[in-house]
Write a protein that holds these residues in place. Structure first.
Motif, mmCIF file in Angstrom:
data_model
loop_
_atom_site.group_PDB
_atom_site.id
_atom_site.type_symbol
_atom_site.label_atom_id
_atom_site.label_comp_id
_atom_site.label_asym_id
_atom_site.label_seq_id
_atom_site.Cartn_x
_atom_site.Cartn_y
_atom_site.Cartn_z
ATOM 1 N N THR A 1 48.532 -3.296 43.401
ATOM 2 C CA THR A 1 49.377 -4.605 43.152
ATOM 3 C C THR A 1 50.728 -4.047 43.743
ATOM 4 O O THR A 1 51.164 -2.963 43.997
ATOM 5 C CB THR A 1 49.694 -4.429 41.856
ATOM 6 O OG1 THR A 1 50.086 -3.445 41.165
ATOM 7 C CG2 THR A 1 48.307 -5.242 40.840
ATOM 8 N N GLU A 2 51.389 -5.182 44.135
ATOM 9 C CA GLU A 2 52.756 -5.017 44.677
ATOM 10 C C GLU A 2 53.681 -4.125 43.868
ATOM 11 O O GLU A 2 53.622 -4.484 42.469
ATOM 12 C CB GLU A 2 53.457 -6.311 45.140
ATOM 13 C CG GLU A 2 54.493 -6.077 45.900
ATOM 14 C CD GLU A 2 55.414 -7.478 46.239
ATOM 15 O OE1 GLU A 2 54.832 -8.302 47.208
ATOM 16 O OE2 GLU A 2 56.119 -7.947 45.473
ATOM 17 N N CYS A 3 54.279 -3.184 44.242
ATOM 18 C CA CYS A 3 55.404 -2.288 43.461
ATOM 19 C C CYS A 3 56.212 -3.295 43.158
ATOM 20 O O CYS A 3 57.011 -4.104 43.501
ATOM 21 C CB CYS A 3 55.752 -1.112 44.154
ATOM 22 S SG CYS A 3 57.042 -0.286 43.540
ATOM 23 N N GLY B 1 57.602 -4.460 46.663
ATOM 24 C CA GLY B 1 56.657 -4.342 47.868
ATOM 25 C C GLY B 1 57.382 -3.927 49.170
ATOM 26 O O GLY B 1 56.692 -3.966 50.081
ATOM 27 N N CYS C 1 56.531 4.245 43.968
ATOM 28 C CA CYS C 1 55.577 4.071 44.697
ATOM 29 C C CYS C 1 55.233 4.977 45.964
ATOM 30 O O CYS C 1 54.558 4.875 46.735
ATOM 31 C CB CYS C 1 55.266 2.550 45.251
ATOM 32 S SG CYS C 1 56.545 2.128 46.315
ATOM 33 N N GLN D 1 53.102 -0.373 47.019
ATOM 34 C CA GLN D 1 52.079 -0.767 46.246
ATOM 35 C C GLN D 1 51.662 0.473 45.208
ATOM 36 O O GLN D 1 52.115 1.455 45.468
ATOM 37 C CB GLN D 1 50.850 -0.777 47.069
ATOM 38 C CG GLN D 1 51.030 -1.742 48.360
ATOM 39 C CD GLN D 1 49.857 -2.676 48.478
ATOM 40 O OE1 GLN D 1 48.764 -2.639 48.131
ATOM 41 N NE2 GLN D 1 50.214 -3.850 49.070
ATOM 42 N N CYS E 1 48.909 1.466 42.569
ATOM 43 C CA CYS E 1 47.395 1.569 42.286
ATOM 44 C C CYS E 1 47.046 2.663 41.390
ATOM 45 O O CYS E 1 47.641 3.718 41.394
ATOM 46 C CB CYS E 1 46.828 1.409 43.610
ATOM 47 S SG CYS E 1 47.127 2.538 44.633
ATOM 48 N N LYS F 1 47.322 0.487 51.803
ATOM 49 C CA LYS F 1 47.664 -0.012 53.108
ATOM 50 C C LYS F 1 47.719 0.928 54.203
ATOM 51 O O LYS F 1 48.384 0.829 55.220
ATOM 52 C CB LYS F 1 48.927 -0.787 52.806
ATOM 53 C CG LYS F 1 48.964 -2.055 52.212
ATOM 54 C CD LYS F 1 50.356 -2.253 51.794
ATOM 55 C CE LYS F 1 50.651 -3.616 52.917
ATOM 56 N NZ LYS F 1 51.954 -4.160 52.557
#
Ligand SMILES: [Zn+2]
Length: 418
Positions: free
Chosen positions: A168-170, A175, A200, A205, A207, A241
């Protein structure tokens, strides 16, 4: 300016430098093909094709491999956008401006571009720092000389971090991977600083990871050497990514009791007695593939303490093609060298009758000098050390010795004549 030159030159509509290129309407003829051209793909290329093209180009143009850094950044930046469905759609519609403008606000837009187009090394992902690939891991792999000779496959278990679920986007950096800090320096003076998001680690991101145990079959090739690496591409920890880094096993050659190795050649050291050196020897060794070799001197062959050269080189002989196999061409082998040490009898080890017998048997016996013992001095030798050669005689007194010293420093008197 927040970011340096961008690799796509001045050919972009609307310009990119300076401030405020936030989400304006698309201008007449925006360029929406340049990035595709950079990756040498069609506008209709699939995600997979784009990735393939990027992998190929980034390998070719990687600065570490002598590629052009600018070109490399261009490729990375193009891939960055075209590999992301949203960004690609924006780009197709509005060109590069669309990618920056819609994605983030004005300030962030600069950040985004500095990231893509190399803001002089300050960008958070460092467009100059190489491909978008996670860190690689090196493991030493100790291998016996036998295994390097014969080749071997080793199964090794590694634990790697694998992303679980969808990243998920930080939330902290929204992000961006970096946080922009605005600080007031004084009245009317502010400064902006960008630092890597600590939530992050700059990966934009967040995770969940799980540990995955993976058994790798490591194939040690015949003839591999110290420092050779066996690479498992993309087998390192997963990183959001990014392409996972590699796992490298680096060969470390274990010492061998008998054989020493240099390149494809092997060397063994053989000590022979003076008797063996003169009268012959046979020596059984086990080779690295288990074969037993009996090394025999030819009749009349003499092993000497050193080679007959000006330098006192050790005495060596050689067995062709009994060295290590060559990596990639195992049928071509190095040579096996045998270095000899001749062990002479110790003082007083030979009984008088043996000495008499040898004197008669060996060539060039001593011819006694003729002299009158009353008129000459008979002397015997003491043990000596050649490193002390030149250090005999009375020591020079320190004053005389240092008078001519250029640095003329006061030195303590070290030597005293006794
Ligand atoms: Zn973050």
């Amino acid at each position: 300016m927040f970011f340096g030159g961008h690799p796509f030159g001045g050919g972009m509509p609307g310009g990119m430098g300076g401030s405020g290129h936030g989400g304006g309407p698309p201008r007449g003829d925006v360029d929406t093909t340049k990035l595709y051209e950079t990756l040498e793909v069609d506008k209709s290329a699939s995600k997979k094709d784009i990735r393939k093209a990027y992998m190929k180009l980034s390998r070719t143009h990687h600065p570490d491999k002598g590629g052009d850094e600018h070109k490399f950044k261009e490729i990375s930046a193009a891939y960055e956008i075209l590999s992301d469905d949203d960004k690609r759609a924006q780009y197709d519609k509005y060109g590069l401006e669309g990618v920056s403008g819609d994605d983030v606000g004005a300030a962030g837009g600069e950040d985004l571009f500095s990231m893509f187009f190399g803001g002089g090394g300050r960008s958070r992902r460092g467009a100059s720092s190489g491909p978008r690939k996670g860190p690689s891991v090196n493991h030493p792999l100790k291998v016996s000389l036998e295994d390097l000779y014969n080749g071997k496959t080793v199964k090794l278990a590694v634990n790697r971090k694998v992303i679980q679920g969808t990243p998920t986007e930080c939330t902290r950096c929204k992000g961006q991977g970096a946080i922009l800090e605005v600080r007031q320096l004084g009245p009317g003076m502010i400064t902006q600083m960008q630092r890597t998001c600590d939530a992050c680690n700059g990966q934009a991101q967040q995770c969940q990871y799980k540990s995955e145990r993976k058994v790798l079959e490591v194939h040690v090739e015949k003839g591999m050497r110290e420092g050779d690496r066996i690479t498992f591409s993309g087998m390192s920890d997963e990183v959001p990514k990014m392409e996972p880094g590699d796992i490298n096993f680096i060969i470390q050659e274990k010492d061998h009791d008998l054989f020493k190795r240099k390149g494809a050649d092997l060397l063994v050291v053989k000590e022979v007695s003076l008797n063996q050196a003169l009268c012959g020897f046979s020596w059984k060794i086990q080779h690295l593939d288990g074969r037993e070799l009996v090394i025999k001197s030819r009749p009349g062959e003499v092993i000497k303490p050193e080679m007959n050269t000006k330098e006192a080189l050790p005495f060596v002989k050689m067995l062709p093609d009994e060295g290590m196999p060559s990596k990639g061409n195992p049928f071509v082998r190095g040579n096996l060298y045998v270095m000899f040490r001749v062990k002479f009898p110790e003082d007083n080890e030979l009984p008088t009758e043996v000495v008499e017998a040898i004197r008669k048997l060996l060539p060039e016996p001593d011819v006694p000098e003729e002299y009158d013992p009353m008129e000459v001095e008979e002397v015997h030798l003491n043990p000596a050390d050649l490193r002390l050669f030149g250090k005999g005689g009375a020591h020079v007194s320190s004053n005389e010795a240092h008078d001519e010293d250029e640095d003329g420093g006061a030195r303590p008197v070290q030597c005293q004549q006794s």
